[in-house]
Design a protein around this motif. Structure first.
Motif, PDB file in Angstrom:
ATOM      1  N   LEU A  75       0.832  -1.201   0.000  1.00 28.87           N
ATOM      2  CA  LEU A  75       0.000   0.000   0.000  1.00 28.87           C
ATOM      3  C   LEU A  75       0.868   1.253   0.000  1.00 28.87           C
ATOM      4  O   LEU A  75       2.004   1.236   0.499  1.00 28.87           O
ATOM      5  N   THR A  86      -8.002   0.656   1.411  1.00 29.30           N
ATOM      6  CA  THR A  86      -8.075   1.832   0.555  1.00 29.30           C
ATOM      7  C   THR A  86      -9.390   2.577   0.746  1.00 29.30           C
ATOM      8  O   THR A  86      -9.428   3.813   0.821  1.00 29.30           O
ATOM      9  N   CYS A 143     -13.542  -0.476  -5.408  1.00 27.02           N
ATOM     10  CA  CYS A 143     -12.295   0.147  -5.841  1.00 27.02           C
ATOM     11  C   CYS A 143     -12.214   0.232  -7.362  1.00 27.02           C
ATOM     12  O   CYS A 143     -11.674   1.198  -7.908  1.00 27.02           O
ATOM     13  N   PRO A 179      -5.041   1.462  -3.568  1.00 23.52           N
ATOM     14  CA  PRO A 179      -4.409   2.385  -2.660  1.00 23.52           C
ATOM     15  C   PRO A 179      -4.663   3.845  -2.984  1.00 23.52           C
ATOM     16  O   PRO A 179      -4.907   4.201  -4.123  1.00 23.52           O
TER      17      PRO A 179
END
Length: 709
Positions: free
Chosen positions: A426, A463, A680, A694
């Motif tokens: 990350l 994230t 995401c 991330p």
């Protein structure tokens, strides 16, 4: 005129016949009472149950009455059976109440007052209601006969199907039809079709048919006497037999619903602190709790549990109904001296239940959800798994996994220091909950920590939390296996150790709530840890937390990011066990994805095959549950082959379905993706990026996608 609007109850029977009737009634009731007493005395001889089953007894009875009266459990998954059972139940109860009312008039009211209330408008109303509800009863029993013998519904037949089942359903049918035949004979023979008898519309209709066929008054009288006695003797035999045969489920199933544990299977019974190795689990019939003995007697052989069991569907050696009925038959044979005492469960050899059957159980609770009388299969199966553990008969692969947990705190056997390695990819640092106060203590779980595929899920979730500026932290290497499935394979001692260690780790942190990646973790933290420790923090699955972030606009999704079709699989521990259904769906829709529901969804979801230790074992299966579920996604949803992604919200489900894609040859047809990964992907699409998850934070606390890893 009002006094003439009635009927003679013992028409053609006479004083001697009446006396014989009451004598037979007393004998039948005495046999019934003795049999019922023996049944409940047997329950009283059982072991105490781990949970209080009789607290707030009036409230329990009232709630059970609502459940039984509504027939809501019977309607679940099977409308035909629901209607059928409603007709039978309400028809039977009405006939029982009507017979009781008649008895009160004959044996109490008339002797005391010298009058009868069984006349006039009351008699007319009584006759109409009895005919109407009796007809429903006959129709309901007829539906049962049609389904059993004409359709030959598969789940109604099995190794325990016997003449007892035939006798039960046909006796009910003969009693129901016989009542109308008696009524018709009386109408033909006693009043020459009195006009007021039209309220008994079924009997009146039959009387007309009999009269047209040539039945005379004299013939009707003779036939009435014979039929009346046949009907009465059959009814008394049925009453007397209730405690000794299948009809007892009318009592035992209600008692089962009254004494149910609403969290049965979701939480499991513990082990007494002073229990020795021989006292853990079910090794003999004397070990069973009184409630689990009642379970056996409540079983109606309906086969609903077997019809939804993923283990049975995949060809594993497990039929939930047969296990319950095998135990019942063994107990009854043992009590009657018809068999020798053997082990309840063992690996090979002579036992009531085979070890392979218990190892096949996925602890998905589909059987319990489908059972209309609240039998607690999973609780009993776990007790038998405990016996296998204590006697060293646990599956070797599970033994290896348990040893890894004991030595390293995870089933992979990797050292604890590797648990947080997933964070290294990350672009931001994941907070350490041991060093700073946080709102959410995030229990990552072992698969998102150690399994390469599921590490992507952990990074995606991190994230999302970081992007929304959530106050969260993890335990790093102090996190250990949650113990949910450790307990379900029978390793109670190891589970207790994990509860102690994890609770100690939680206590070292300052937080408000716990959020988990894995529904299995959520389930045991929420429902089992409080039973065994001082842990009492609110526990949420990550989809519940992220849904709130989406609703409040903290992730910036507007529902237009993605434009393909996906389906969603309800994890057993998230949905059926903890009633979290809508949060994952709302998150999927929030990405713009069109959600196509599978036929078996929400509480009816079909297990992936990984629960109850299934993730650690190899089974001989003709079709893996994961393969069947992927086939269902592509063939049985409304969208069919247009479904591009199979969305999960459980790391164990993700693992099982990735395996199912390979073994079932679905790799080119569908992609397995976690809800966190889907979100995401949507964020990346919105930002015009291809990041996995991330993010970096700017100086003002806002977030934006970072470069792909």
């Amino acid at each position: 005129m009002q006094a003439d609007v009635t009927r003679e109850t013992f028409w053609t029977i006479g004083p001697v016949g009446k006396a014989a009737f009451y004598y037979l009634a007393a004998v039948a009731l005495a046999v019934f009472a003795y049999g019922t007493y023996r049944r409940f005395a047997r329950y009283a001889a059982g072991e105490d149950d781990w949970f209080d089953r009789l607290d707030d007894l009036p409230g329990r009875v009232l709630r059970a009455a609502r459940i039984v009266a509504s027939n809501r459990n019977q309607y679940d998954r099977d409308l035909y059976a629901g209607v059928m059972h409603s007709f039978i139940l309400w028809g039977f109860l009405t006939l029982l109440i009507g017979t009781t009312i008649l008895g009160i008039d004959l044996d109490f009211w008339r002797p005391v007052t010298g009058t009868s209330f069984f006349v006039g408008d009351f008699y007319l109303s009584y006759s109409f209601v009895m005919d109407a509800m009796g007809l429903l009863f006959v129709v309901g029993v007829g539906m049962a006969i049609y389904r059993r013998y004409t359709e030959r519904e598969g789940r109604l037949w099995g190794k325990h199907t016997s003449l007892e089942d035939d006798a039960f359903v046909w006796t009910l049918f003969v009693l129901g039809v016989g009542g109308y035949v008696l009524e018709a004979f009386r109408i033909v023979g006693s009043a020459e079709f009195a006009a007021f008898e039209r309220v008994s519309f079924v009997g009146y209709f039959l009387a007309g048919i009999f009269a047209e066929a040539g039945l005379t008054v004299g013939m009707a009288e003779s036939l009435y006497t014979v039929t009346w006695w046949s009907h009465a003797i059959l009814a008394f035999a049925f009453i007397a037999a209730i405690p000794y045969a299948k009809p007892f489920h009318m009592i035992s199933s209600f008692a089962n619903v009254v004494t149910r544990d609403e969290k049965a299977g979701v939480r499991l019974p513990g082990v007494p602190a002073d229990a020795g190795p021989d006292d853990i689990g079910y090794g003999s019939i004397e070990d069973f709790s009184w409630r689990h003995i009642l379970d056996h007697d409540a079983c109606t052989k309906c086969g609903r549990c077997s019809s939804v069991c993923p283990a049975k569907a995949s060809g594993r050696d497990l039929d939930p109904r047969d296990v319950i009925l095998d135990l019942k038959q063994y107990r009854e044979d043992l009590d009657a001296g018809r068999t020798e005492e053997v082990e309840i469960v063992a690996d090979g050899g002579n036992s009531v239940v085979a070890a392979e059957s218990m190892e096949s159980c996925m602890s998905c609770m589909a059987c319990m959800d489908a059972c209309p009388v609240d039998i607690e299969h999973v609780s009993e199966f776990t007790q038998m798994n405990r016996r296998l553990t204590e006697t060293g008969q646990m599956d070797e692969q599970v033994q290896d996994a348990m040893m890894n947990v004991f030595q390293n705190g995870n089933t992979f056997g990797d050292p604890a220091r590797k648990r947080p390695e997933w964070t290294e990819d990350l672009d931001f640092e994941v907070p350490d909950a041991r060093e700073e106060d946080v709102e959410f203590l995030w229990y990552v779980g072992e698969y998102p920590s150690y399994d390469e595929r599921n590490r992507r899920v952990a990074r995606s979730l991190a994230t999302l939390l970081e992007r929304a500026n959530v106050s969260y932290g993890i335990l790093y290497e102090d996190e250990q296996h949650d113990g949910n499935d450790v307990r379900r394979v029978g390793e109670e001692g190891l589970f207790e150790m994990l509860v102690e260690d994890n609770t100690e780790a939680f206590a070292s942190c300052t937080f408000e709530k716990v959020v988990t990646t894995d529904p299995h973790s959520m389930n045991t933290f929420r429902n089992e840890y409080p039973e065994m420790s001082e842990f009492d923090a609110p526990v949420f699955h990550y989809t519940q937390v992220i849904e709130n972030l989406v609703e409040t606009g903290r992730l910036g999704l507007d529902g237009t990011e993605l434009d393909y079709t996906a389906t969603y699989h309800d994890p057993c521990h998230l949905g059926r066990m903890n009633d979290v259904y809508e949060a994952p769906r709302e998150l999927i829709r929030a990405t713009g994805v069109e959600l196509a529901e599978m036929p078996r969804n929400r509480a009816d979801s079909f297990c992936c095959g990984g629960g109850g230790g299934g993730l650690w074992m190899d089974h001989d299966e003709h079709t893996k549950p994961s393969e069947e579920r992927l086939r269902e996604a592509l063939e049985d949803t409304d969208a069919g082959s247009d479904v591009e992604k199979f969305v999960v919200a459980c790391p164990m489900c993700g693992t099982m379905y990735e395996d199912g894609r390979k073994t079932g040859d679905f790799e080119d047809d569908i992609e397995v993706v976690d809800v966190a990964e889907l979100l995401c992907e949507a964020l990346a699409a919105k930002e015009g990026s291809t990041v996995e998850a991330p993010v970096d934070s700017d100086a003002d606390g806002d977030t934006s996608p970072a470069a792909a890893d």
